[in-house]
Write a protein that holds these residues in place. Structure first.
Motif, PDB file in Angstrom:
ATOM      1  N   LEU A 137       7.747   1.239 -32.035  1.00  0.00           N
ATOM      2  CA  LEU A 137       7.531   1.789 -30.689  1.00  0.00           C
ATOM      3  C   LEU A 137       7.387   0.662 -29.664  1.00  0.00           C
ATOM      4  CD1 LEU A 137       5.041   4.640 -31.667  1.00  0.00           C
ATOM      5  CD2 LEU A 137       7.511   4.828 -31.296  1.00  0.00           C
ATOM      6  N   SER A 138       8.276  -0.295 -29.732  1.00  0.00           N
ATOM      7  CA  SER A 138       8.132  -1.511 -28.929  1.00  0.00           C
ATOM      8  C   SER A 138       8.344  -1.282 -27.436  1.00  0.00           C
ATOM      9  CB  SER A 138       9.123  -2.575 -29.423  1.00  0.00           C
ATOM     10  OG  SER A 138      10.453  -2.072 -29.385  1.00  0.00           O
ATOM     11  N   ASP A 139       8.924  -0.148 -27.054  1.00  0.00           N
ATOM     12  CA  ASP A 139       9.187   0.102 -25.633  1.00  0.00           C
ATOM     13  C   ASP A 139       8.091   0.932 -24.973  1.00  0.00           C
ATOM     14  OD1 ASP A 139       9.905   2.249 -27.281  1.00  0.00           O
ATOM     15  OD2 ASP A 139      11.302   3.051 -25.787  1.00  0.00           O
ATOM     16  N   LEU A 140       7.017   1.239 -25.712  1.00  0.00           N
ATOM     17  CA  LEU A 140       5.949   2.081 -25.163  1.00  0.00           C
ATOM     18  C   LEU A 140       4.655   1.299 -25.029  1.00  0.00           C
ATOM     19  CD1 LEU A 140       6.421   5.358 -27.265  1.00  0.00           C
ATOM     20  CD2 LEU A 140       7.386   4.821 -25.027  1.00  0.00           C
ATOM     21  N   SER A 141       3.846   1.706 -24.051  1.00  0.00           N
ATOM     22  CA  SER A 141       2.474   1.194 -24.016  1.00  0.00           C
ATOM     23  C   SER A 141       1.663   1.994 -25.029  1.00  0.00           C
ATOM     24  CB  SER A 141       1.880   1.350 -22.613  1.00  0.00           C
ATOM     25  OG  SER A 141       1.872   2.723 -22.234  1.00  0.00           O
ATOM     26  N   HIS A 142       0.753   1.331 -25.717  1.00  0.00           N
ATOM     27  CA  HIS A 142       0.040   1.969 -26.832  1.00  0.00           C
ATOM     28  C   HIS A 142      -1.409   2.243 -26.462  1.00  0.00           C
ATOM     29  CE1 HIS A 142       3.048  -0.146 -29.761  1.00  0.00           C
ATOM     30  NE2 HIS A 142       3.610   0.803 -29.021  1.00  0.00           N
ATOM     31  N   GLY A 143      -1.807   3.499 -26.580  1.00  0.00           N
ATOM     32  CA  GLY A 143      -3.201   3.870 -26.465  1.00  0.00           C
ATOM     33  C   GLY A 143      -3.864   3.764 -27.830  1.00  0.00           C
ATOM     34  N   PRO A 144      -5.051   4.349 -27.995  1.00  0.00           N
ATOM     35  CA  PRO A 144      -5.795   4.172 -29.261  1.00  0.00           C
ATOM     36  C   PRO A 144      -5.063   4.718 -30.487  1.00  0.00           C
ATOM     37  CG  PRO A 144      -6.827   5.843 -27.855  1.00  0.00           C
ATOM     38  CD  PRO A 144      -5.822   5.146 -27.014  1.00  0.00           C
ATOM     39  N   LEU A 145      -4.388   5.859 -30.360  1.00  0.00           N
ATOM     40  CA  LEU A 145      -3.733   6.461 -31.519  1.00  0.00           C
ATOM     41  C   LEU A 145      -2.513   5.648 -31.948  1.00  0.00           C
ATOM     42  CD1 LEU A 145      -3.877  10.266 -30.611  1.00  0.00           C
ATOM     43  CD2 LEU A 145      -5.494   8.913 -31.955  1.00  0.00           C
ATOM     44  N   LEU A 146      -1.646   5.338 -31.003  1.00  0.00           N
ATOM     45  CA  LEU A 146      -0.440   4.605 -31.345  1.00  0.00           C
ATOM     46  C   LEU A 146      -0.749   3.165 -31.753  1.00  0.00           C
ATOM     47  CD1 LEU A 146       2.158   5.894 -28.714  1.00  0.00           C
ATOM     48  CD2 LEU A 146       1.769   6.658 -31.073  1.00  0.00           C
ATOM     49  N   SER A 147      -1.772   2.575 -31.155  1.00  0.00           N
ATOM     50  CA  SER A 147      -2.146   1.204 -31.547  1.00  0.00           C
ATOM     51  C   SER A 147      -2.544   1.153 -33.010  1.00  0.00           C
ATOM     52  CB  SER A 147      -3.301   0.702 -30.675  1.00  0.00           C
ATOM     53  OG  SER A 147      -2.887   0.523 -29.338  1.00  0.00           O
ATOM     54  N   ALA A 148      -3.389   2.105 -33.425  1.00  0.00           N
ATOM     55  CA  ALA A 148      -3.833   2.129 -34.818  1.00  0.00           C
ATOM     56  C   ALA A 148      -2.663   2.404 -35.759  1.00  0.00           C
ATOM     57  CB  ALA A 148      -4.917   3.194 -34.998  1.00  0.00           C
ATOM     58  N   TRP A 149      -1.780   3.321 -35.362  1.00  0.00           N
ATOM     59  CA  TRP A 149      -0.633   3.665 -36.215  1.00  0.00           C
ATOM     60  C   TRP A 149       0.307   2.473 -36.351  1.00  0.00           C
ATOM     61  CZ3 TRP A 149       4.697   4.012 -35.583  1.00  0.00           C
ATOM     62  CH2 TRP A 149       5.387   4.708 -36.583  1.00  0.00           C
ATOM     63  N   CYS A 150       0.597   1.814 -35.253  1.00  0.00           N
ATOM     64  CA  CYS A 150       1.512   0.665 -35.298  1.00  0.00           C
ATOM     65  C   CYS A 150       0.927  -0.480 -36.111  1.00  0.00           C
ATOM     66  CB  CYS A 150       1.836   0.187 -33.880  1.00  0.00           C
ATOM     67  SG  CYS A 150       2.886   1.330 -32.950  1.00  0.00           S
ATOM     68  N   ALA A 151      -0.379  -0.703 -35.994  1.00  0.00           N
ATOM     69  CA  ALA A 151      -1.010  -1.773 -36.775  1.00  0.00           C
ATOM     70  C   ALA A 151      -0.921  -1.473 -38.270  1.00  0.00           C
ATOM     71  CB  ALA A 151      -2.468  -1.935 -36.351  1.00  0.00           C
ATOM     72  N   ALA A 152      -1.175  -0.225 -38.647  1.00  0.00           N
ATOM     73  CA  ALA A 152      -1.088   0.142 -40.065  1.00  0.00           C
ATOM     74  C   ALA A 152       0.338   0.020 -40.577  1.00  0.00           C
ATOM     75  CB  ALA A 152      -1.604   1.568 -40.263  1.00  0.00           C
ATOM     76  N   LEU A 153       1.312   0.413 -39.759  1.00  0.00           N
ATOM     77  CA  LEU A 153       2.705   0.341 -40.181  1.00  0.00           C
ATOM     78  C   LEU A 153       3.168  -1.109 -40.305  1.00  0.00           C
ATOM     79  CD1 LEU A 153       4.931   2.359 -40.889  1.00  0.00           C
ATOM     80  CD2 LEU A 153       5.819   2.049 -38.587  1.00  0.00           C
ATOM     81  N   ALA A 154       2.709  -1.962 -39.385  1.00  0.00           N
ATOM     82  CA  ALA A 154       3.047  -3.383 -39.482  1.00  0.00           C
ATOM     83  C   ALA A 154       2.516  -3.972 -40.783  1.00  0.00           C
ATOM     84  CB  ALA A 154       2.488  -4.137 -38.279  1.00  0.00           C
ATOM     85  N   GLU A 155       1.336  -3.518 -41.206  1.00  0.00           N
ATOM     86  CA  GLU A 155       0.771  -3.980 -42.477  1.00  0.00           C
ATOM     87  C   GLU A 155       1.641  -3.529 -43.642  1.00  0.00           C
ATOM     88  OE1 GLU A 155      -1.820  -6.036 -44.890  1.00  0.00           O
ATOM     89  OE2 GLU A 155      -1.768  -5.992 -42.695  1.00  0.00           O
TER      90      GLU A 155
END
Length: 630
Positions: A137-155
């Motif tokens: 989701l590199s083209d979006l600004s991330h709030g709390p939900l998307l930030s946590a999801w993206c961090a877990a997926l990056a892991e």
């Protein structure tokens, strides 16, 4: 239509991207896609879009965004956005979502690794990683939900890359391993596992000096930035390289290495010294195990011991598990799912089980499917007993089911777990109240034979006051043990004179307080079942018919039967004869408290009036007050 999240957010239909609208509308879609096929509350989406300072119009704006998106995808049957009350659900097939395809390929790669099929693992992992077009989701600004999801997926991506390097080394593709490890280590200079892979790759490629130089650089970075020395894996690698060892495998490079097999967890709770009786149930559990020569196998993958709150499910299963432990020489695992929290229980428990089985934390997959797959691989060919206490539903159990007959899962639950029996071949055992003799012996074991024999009349009165419920017997016995100088007759008299029965059994420990124990089952009920449970507290009889339930709920008998069935499946009610139901006296006392606390006076009065006008004689004899399973 296909959805892409591993890079910029895109919906592609017939090869063409769909224009998704404003940034906030795109973020709303992203939230639904990250939780595909699950309902997401409007409030959660609003939190993602505006943070804690949501405007008053937030809910209306979210609904408008989702209405717009529904129109955009309406013509395509492969994706649906549906409203469920105050929540929305985006339905999409796994093959149409790049994240799902990534996870499926990674899971296949891990299975191949565990089977030592490293060439196949390389293929699966490379195909999985090729799905990434950039940060999620590199083209979006991330709030709390998307930030946590993206961090877990990056892991998850990092873990897959680590696995790829390991497999490349295993198949001898050292140049590609060095290239991958070098690129990965540049982004994570303090991640020891990645640096260890780079050192191994350079050494196996013949670059001894480069491997040692990497260790020196890593050590310098860790000391300068963290103030610590490298961990044991890196230090052991350095020693091995200095000794020019040909094999740098640490025993953790391939999950399922021999070191893991040597770990024998013994996690069962302590035996209950006061456990007595329950012989018929122990025999039922014994019959699940069948001996073939020197080997014991289970006839079913799981057995569910179900019953009312406080009836002794944990005591029975713990006692039997210790008794049967010799049949499971490769270990016993235990978890109380209530302690882990209902939502994350399987994921968290699998993590703890994998650690107990010897898997290093860095080697444990980030996703539930990956953890379950690794867990089953470790259990394959072994005989392990798994005890899961306080299960809420079949979905919590399925990740723990073994792949062969050597291991067995034993669960306790207050609900029937019918789906586990019907779909997964489990056995179900419904635990009833102990007999009067067993209840008496439970109390005597805890009090001591000398003290009990000195006041046999008081012992009988205490057993009657406890209504044979093991939880109540244990509470009273613990009070008596804490006051050895008190006559038992005084304790029996206190129970007899208590105006509110549950007060006589109150405990400071939530795990043994009847109100707290009953409340957990009550709060899990649907609104209709909870209301009927409360209203039953208006009557003095613990017997209720379908007709009475219909009058209390002001509904048709068909609806009343459905509500009563839920209460039976939750083991708050029992059905001793067709169309007539009972509940334990202490549960009736709890219902009486609830109806006074929750229902307004006019509601109680109206319900009592309906009962009086439509009173029916009880049609089943009840010689004593008892409870579920009596």
């Amino acid at each position: 239509m296909r959805a892409f999240l591993l890079g910029t957010l895109e919906l592609i239909q017939h090869g063409q991207p769909i224009v998704l609208g404003s940034p906030k509308q795109r973020s709303a879609l992203a939230v639904l896609l990250t939780r595909a096929n699950s309902a997401v509350a409007v409030d959660q989406i609003a939190l993602e879009l505006w943070g804690e300072r949501t405007p008053k119009s937030a809910s209306a704006n979210v609904r408008q965004y989702l209405a717009n998106l529904r129109r955009l995808v309406a013509a395509d049957s492969t994706i649906r956005i549906e409203r469920h009350g105050s929540a929305y659900r985006l339905g999409i097939a796994a093959d149409d979502l790049d994240v799902a395809r990534f996870r499926r390929l990674v899971a296949k790669g891990r299975e191949a690794m565990e089977a030592f099929q490293h060439a196949d693992a390389v293929d699966h992992l490379e195909r999985a990683l090729a799905l990434w077009r950039g940060g999620p989701l590199s083209d979006l600004s991330h709030g709390p939900l998307l930030s946590a999801w993206c961090a877990a997926l990056a892991e998850e991506r990092i873990s897959a890359l680590e696995g790829l390097v390991e497999c490349l080394l295993a198949v001898g593709a050292t140049d590609r391993a060095v290239s991958q490890a070098t690129e990965l280590s540049a982004g994570y200079p303090l991640r020891e596992r990645i640096q260890a892979l780079l050192i191994r790759a350079r050494y196996q490629a013949g670059d001894v000096a480069g491997a040692l130089d990497t260790y020196v650089q890593v050590r310098r970075t860790m000391v300068d930035e963290l103030g610590v020395e490298p961990g044991s894996e890196l230090q052991e690698l350095q020693v091995a390289i200095l000794g020019r060892q040909s094999n740098l495998s640490s025993g953790r490079d391939v999950i399922g290495a021999p070191e893991t097999a040597a770990i024998l967890p013994r996690q069962l709770p302590p035996r209950l010294r006061a456990f007595v009786g329950r012989a018929e149930y122990i025999d039922m559990l014994d019959r699940i195990l069948v001996r073939h020569g020197d080997t014991v196998v289970a006839t079913v993958p799981a057995v569910a011991v179900v019953g009312a709150p406080g009836i002794g499910k944990t005591a029975l299963t713990t006692h039997w598990a210790h008794r049967a432990s010799e049949s499971f020489p490769d270990g016993q695992l235990y978890a109380d799912l209530r302690a882990f929290g209902r939502g994350s229980a399987p994921d968290a428990v699998l993590y703890s089980f994998l650690r107990a089985l010897g898997v290093d934390s860095e080697r444990i997959p980030a996703d539930l499917a990956g953890r379950a797959s690794l867990y089953r691989s470790l259990l394959a060919g072994r005989r392990v007993l798994v005890l899961l206490d306080s299960v809420a539903d079949p979905a919590q159990v399925r990740p723990f089911l073994p792949g062969d007959a050597g291991s067995l899962v034993v669960v306790t639950s207050r609900v029937q777990l019918t789906g586990l029996v019907a779909a997964d071949g489990a056995e179900s055992l419904t635990l009833g109240l102990p007999s009067a003799d067993e209840a008496r012996e439970m109390l005597v074991r805890r009090l001591g034979a000398a003290r009990a024999s000195a006041e046999p009349g008081a012992v009988e009165e205490i057993v009657r006051a406890c209504r044979r419920l093991p939880l109540a017997l244990a509470i009273v016995a613990s009070r008596a043990a804490a006051r050895p100088e008190f006559p038992l007759a005084d304790l029996a008299d206190e129970l007899r004179k208590s105006d509110v029965t549950l007060d006589a059994f109150a405990s400071q420990d939530p795990a043994t307080d009847p109100r707290t124990v009953f409340a957990e089952s009550y709060h899990a009920l649907s609104e209709g079942a909870a209301r009927l449970f409360r209203l039953v507290g208006l009557q003095s009889s613990r017997v209720i018919s379908v007709h009475t339930a219909a009058q209390l709920l002001q509904c048709k008998p068909e609806r009343a039967r459905m509500v009563l069935r839920e209460l039976v499946e939750s083991h708050l009610f029992n059905e001793p004869s067709l169309g007539h139901y009972t509940l334990h006296d202490l549960l009736l006392d709890y219902a009486a408290e609830l109806v006074q606390e929750v229902e307004p006076e006019h509601v109680r009065a109206a319900a009592m009036d309906r009962l009086a006008r439509h009173a029916m004689p009880q049609r089943i004899p009840l010689p004593h007050r008892a409870g579920p399973g009596s």
